[in-house]
Write a protein that holds these residues in place. Structure first.
Motif, short mmCIF file in Angstrom:
data_model
loop_
_atom_site.label_atom_id
_atom_site.label_comp_id
_atom_site.label_asym_id
_atom_site.label_seq_id
_atom_site.Cartn_x
_atom_site.Cartn_y
_atom_site.Cartn_z
N ALA A 138 0.84 -1.20 0.00
CA ALA A 138 0.00 0.00 0.00
C ALA A 138 0.88 1.25 0.00
CB ALA A 138 -0.92 0.00 1.22
N PRO A 139 0.49 2.27 -0.74
CA PRO A 139 1.33 3.47 -0.86
C PRO A 139 1.54 4.17 0.48
CG PRO A 139 -0.39 3.45 -2.54
CD PRO A 139 -0.73 2.36 -1.57
N ALA A 140 2.77 4.60 0.72
CA ALA A 140 3.09 5.39 1.91
C ALA A 140 2.67 6.83 1.68
CB ALA A 140 4.58 5.32 2.21
N ALA A 141 2.41 7.55 2.77
CA ALA A 141 2.01 8.95 2.65
C ALA A 141 3.10 9.77 1.98
CB ALA A 141 1.67 9.52 4.02
N VAL A 142 4.35 9.50 2.33
CA VAL A 142 5.50 10.22 1.76
C VAL A 142 6.51 9.19 1.28
CG1 VAL A 142 7.35 11.88 2.19
CG2 VAL A 142 5.14 12.16 3.33
N ALA A 143 6.88 9.29 0.02
CA ALA A 143 7.87 8.37 -0.54
C ALA A 143 9.17 9.14 -0.81
CB ALA A 143 7.32 7.71 -1.81
N GLY A 144 9.72 9.00 -2.01
CA GLY A 144 10.94 9.72 -2.34
C GLY A 144 12.19 9.00 -1.87
N ARG A 145 13.31 9.69 -1.98
CA ARG A 145 14.58 9.13 -1.56
C ARG A 145 14.64 9.02 -0.04
NH1 ARG A 145 17.30 12.73 -3.67
NH2 ARG A 145 17.87 13.95 -1.84
N GLY A 146 14.18 10.05 0.64
CA GLY A 146 14.09 10.03 2.10
C GLY A 146 15.43 10.15 2.79
N ALA A 147 15.41 9.96 4.10
CA ALA A 147 16.61 10.07 4.93
C ALA A 147 17.29 8.71 5.04
CB ALA A 147 16.24 10.58 6.32
N ALA A 148 18.58 8.68 4.77
CA ALA A 148 19.34 7.44 4.91
C ALA A 148 19.60 7.11 6.37
CB ALA A 148 20.66 7.54 4.14
N PHE A 149 19.70 8.15 7.20
CA PHE A 149 19.95 7.99 8.63
C PHE A 149 18.98 8.89 9.40
CE2 PHE A 149 23.95 7.63 6.27
CZ PHE A 149 24.35 6.34 6.60
N MET A 150 18.65 8.50 10.61
CA MET A 150 17.72 9.28 11.40
C MET A 150 18.21 10.71 11.60
SD MET A 150 14.84 8.00 12.04
CE MET A 150 14.37 9.31 13.17
N ARG A 151 19.53 10.88 11.69
CA ARG A 151 20.06 12.23 11.93
C ARG A 151 19.82 13.17 10.74
NH1 ARG A 151 24.71 9.01 11.16
NH2 ARG A 151 25.92 9.54 9.29
N GLU A 152 19.47 12.61 9.58
CA GLU A 152 19.21 13.42 8.40
C GLU A 152 17.74 13.80 8.25
OE1 GLU A 152 20.54 11.04 5.18
OE2 GLU A 152 22.68 11.25 5.64
N ALA A 153 16.87 13.20 9.04
CA ALA A 153 15.43 13.38 8.86
C ALA A 153 14.98 14.74 9.41
CB ALA A 153 14.67 12.27 9.57
N PRO A 154 14.13 15.46 8.68
CA PRO A 154 13.59 16.70 9.22
C PRO A 154 12.63 16.41 10.36
CG PRO A 154 12.48 16.13 7.18
CD PRO A 154 13.59 15.14 7.34
N ARG A 155 12.62 17.29 11.33
CA ARG A 155 11.67 17.19 12.44
C ARG A 155 10.79 18.42 12.46
NH1 ARG A 155 12.54 13.11 16.12
NH2 ARG A 155 14.50 11.96 15.85
N LEU A 156 9.57 18.25 12.96
CA LEU A 156 8.63 19.37 13.00
C LEU A 156 8.90 20.27 14.20
CD1 LEU A 156 5.11 18.01 12.03
CD2 LEU A 156 6.90 18.96 10.59
N HIS A 157 8.86 21.56 13.94
CA HIS A 157 8.89 22.57 15.00
C HIS A 157 7.55 23.30 14.99
CE1 HIS A 157 13.53 22.92 15.59
NE2 HIS A 157 13.19 21.70 15.20
#
Length: 242
Positions: free
Chosen positions: A196-215
């Motif tokens: 089933a399709p994910a809400a957000v696909a793309g290349r994404g973050a390879a590591f957690m430290r690269e992932a954007p977080r919400l402020h």
């Protein structure tokens, strides 16, 4: 403050202020296994979406969303077609969408962003129906260059753009950091299918430290659903979490 951010984005970056909106299941799926997403969220969330649409200059979707759901993409707050309708923008690099899709009706102006890879006959069919067609550079020959699209929209005085999917387009926007604010609706439903399709696909973050977080996060109930609103912030290059 939000209006100031919109103006600053237009002035400094020569592009619209880009807001992403999606609805997903609790397990992060944006659609069932067959690709259809109507209706994950409930009536209150859909009403909120129409209020959002009525406040923006343009609504953007990828061709996959049009193929799966055939949406109107009009603003209907309170169930009534708003007098002022945002520009509907369909991003279709290769000409997959039918010229008879509902998004190409006369309820609101529509622009198709495509590339030279789309058949000329398909482009002519759209212009014959009164649909605007913009042939833009394609980064890989098939996908529309999003920077070129946003520059075009900026030239057309589109200050605010609401992107409603699908996952491939949302993922590309995150990958290229064209996300200024997001509204994520989580519905109390479990889809669970591996494909089933994910809400957000793309290349994404390879590591957690690269992932954007919400402020600046806010959370509210919309009927049985939960709406999470915030501003994504990407880690600075070389930043290391302690």
């Amino acid at each position: 403050e939000k209006q100031l951010n919109v103006w600053l984005t237009a002035m400094r970056q020569q592009r619209p202020f880009v807001t992403l909106k999606w609805a997903s299941s609790l397990d992060g799926r944006a659609a069932a296994n067959d690709g259809t997403s109507q209706w994950i969220s409930g009536p209150a969330s859909r009403a909120h979406a129409h209020e959002l649409r009525s406040r923006v200059d343009a609504i953007l979707v990828g061709s996959g969303t049009v193929l799966a759901d055939d949406p109107h993409l009009t603003a209907r707050p309170g169930g009534t077609l708003a007098q002022r309708q945002p520009l509907r923008v369909v991003i279709d690099g290769v000409g997959r969408t039918s010229p008879f899709a509902r998004v190409f009706d006369d309820a609101a102006p529509t622009l198709v962003a495509t590339t030279a890879a789309a058949p000329a006959g398909w482009r002519d069919d759209l212009t014959g129906r009164g649909v605007g067609v913009a042939v833009l550079p394609g980064g890989d020959g098939r996908h529309v260059d999003l920077g070129a699209l946003f520059r075009l929209l900026g030239e057309r005085e589109v200050l605010t753009a609401l992107v409603e999917g699908g996952g491939e387009l949302l993922g590309a926007l995150f990958d290229q950091r064209y996300v200024d604010r997001l509204y994520a609706v989580m519905a109390p439903v479990i889809i669970g299918a591996t494909d089933a399709p994910a809400a957000v696909a793309g290349r994404g973050a390879a590591f957690m430290r690269e992932a954007p977080r919400l402020h600046d996060v806010t959370v509210q109930r919309l009927g049985e659903d939960v709406l999470i609103e915030g501003v994504p912030v990407w880690p600075a290059p070389g930043a290391v979490e302690g």
